[in-house]
Design a protein around this motif. Structure first.
Motif, mmCIF file in Angstrom:
data_model
loop_
_atom_site.group_PDB
_atom_site.id
_atom_site.type_symbol
_atom_site.label_atom_id
_atom_site.label_comp_id
_atom_site.label_asym_id
_atom_site.label_seq_id
_atom_site.Cartn_x
_atom_site.Cartn_y
_atom_site.Cartn_z
ATOM 1 N N LYS A 165 79.830 -67.088 4.713
ATOM 2 C CA LYS A 165 78.753 -68.050 4.964
ATOM 3 C C LYS A 165 79.276 -69.421 5.394
ATOM 4 O O LYS A 165 78.530 -70.262 5.856
ATOM 5 N N ASP A 166 80.597 -69.646 5.259
ATOM 6 C CA ASP A 166 81.181 -70.938 5.606
ATOM 7 C C ASP A 166 81.304 -71.100 7.118
ATOM 8 O O ASP A 166 81.787 -70.207 7.803
ATOM 9 N N ASN A 167 80.883 -72.260 7.626
ATOM 10 C CA ASN A 167 80.961 -72.516 9.068
ATOM 11 C C ASN A 167 81.983 -73.611 9.396
ATOM 12 O O ASN A 167 82.024 -74.110 10.500
ATOM 13 N N THR A 168 82.820 -73.960 8.427
ATOM 14 C CA THR A 168 83.825 -75.011 8.601
ATOM 15 C C THR A 168 85.167 -74.535 8.073
ATOM 16 O O THR A 168 85.226 -73.807 7.083
ATOM 17 N N ARG A 169 86.229 -74.952 8.751
ATOM 18 C CA ARG A 169 87.587 -74.721 8.269
ATOM 19 C C ARG A 169 88.362 -76.023 8.407
ATOM 20 O O ARG A 169 88.258 -76.706 9.426
ATOM 21 N N VAL A 170 89.132 -76.367 7.394
ATOM 22 C CA VAL A 170 90.031 -77.513 7.443
ATOM 23 C C VAL A 170 91.430 -76.960 7.249
ATOM 24 O O VAL A 170 91.696 -76.256 6.270
ATOM 25 N N PHE A 171 92.321 -77.268 8.204
ATOM 26 C CA PHE A 171 93.686 -76.769 8.131
ATOM 27 C C PHE A 171 94.637 -77.799 8.735
ATOM 28 O O PHE A 171 94.234 -78.630 9.551
ATOM 29 N N PRO A 172 95.912 -77.763 8.312
ATOM 30 C CA PRO A 172 96.868 -78.764 8.803
ATOM 31 C C PRO A 172 97.202 -78.573 10.284
ATOM 32 O O PRO A 172 97.361 -77.452 10.750
#
Length: 190
Positions: free
Chosen positions: A30-37
């Motif tokens: 259900k997540d529509n965001t990703r935060v990655f380095p």
């Protein structure tokens, strides 16, 4: 209906497998965001607003020290003009930033052995109950500050000289006292 959502899920699959996704944690469908380095002290926040129009509703935000972010925004802006619809988001982002790969979980896990560097310099925790990890770092390249956006926002609220203008908050680094600015609106939205 599910076939129409395949591009949305496919958009994130290689990022989930090949990048050290810091948020959300745990990753769900259900997540529509990703935060990655992207690199040391600099992160990408990739959001797909409409699962039925993945590329058209994609937003990429760069989080990190002001000077680096300004430079990387130009790189991103220039690179978006060369977006190849035949490639997935992961490969396109690698091309834009002229990288062979993004930092991967195994690579980051080696650095996590030094637990002190990963913890927030305000609350001294790594991952908060809401899944937030320390992403904010000071603009002063010699400062080692790294903190949660929510902790820094709370710190800024205690400062007499702290101000907010056009969704950008200004204050002092709690570690080295250098001037610091950040957009909590970008950092705290999921």
């Amino acid at each position: 209906m599910l076939d129409e959502l395949r591009p949305f899920y496919d958009s994130f699959s290689s990022i989930d497998e090949l990048c050290d996704v810091l948020q959300p944690c745990p990753i769900t469908t259900k997540d529509n965001t990703r935060v990655f380095p992207l690199k040391e002290r600099v992160y990408l926040k990739l959001t797909i607003a409409d699962p039925f129009a993945s590329y058209a509703s994609m937003a990429v935000q760069i989080i990190g020290p002001t000077e680096e972010v300004a430079h990387l925004r130009h790189v991103l802006s220039d690179g978006l003009g060369n977006w190849d619809v035949e490639l997935d988001m992961h490969k396109n982002l690698l091309h834009i930033f002229d990288l062979c790969y993004f930092p991967m979980p195994a690579e980051i896990d080696l650095k996590k052995d030094d637990d002190e560097q990963q913890r927030c310099n305000i609350c001294f925790e790594y991952r908060l109950d809401n899944g937030e990890v320390p992403l904010v770092s000071c603009d002063n390249s010699r400062c080692v500050l790294k903190c949660h956006a929510s902790c820094l926002k709370e710190w800024f609220n205690t400062l007499v000289e702290g101000k907010t203008f056009l969704e950008v908050s200004f204050g002092q680094c709690p570690f080295c006292k250098a001037k610091l600015s950040t957009s909590f609106a970008v950092l705290l939205k999921n």
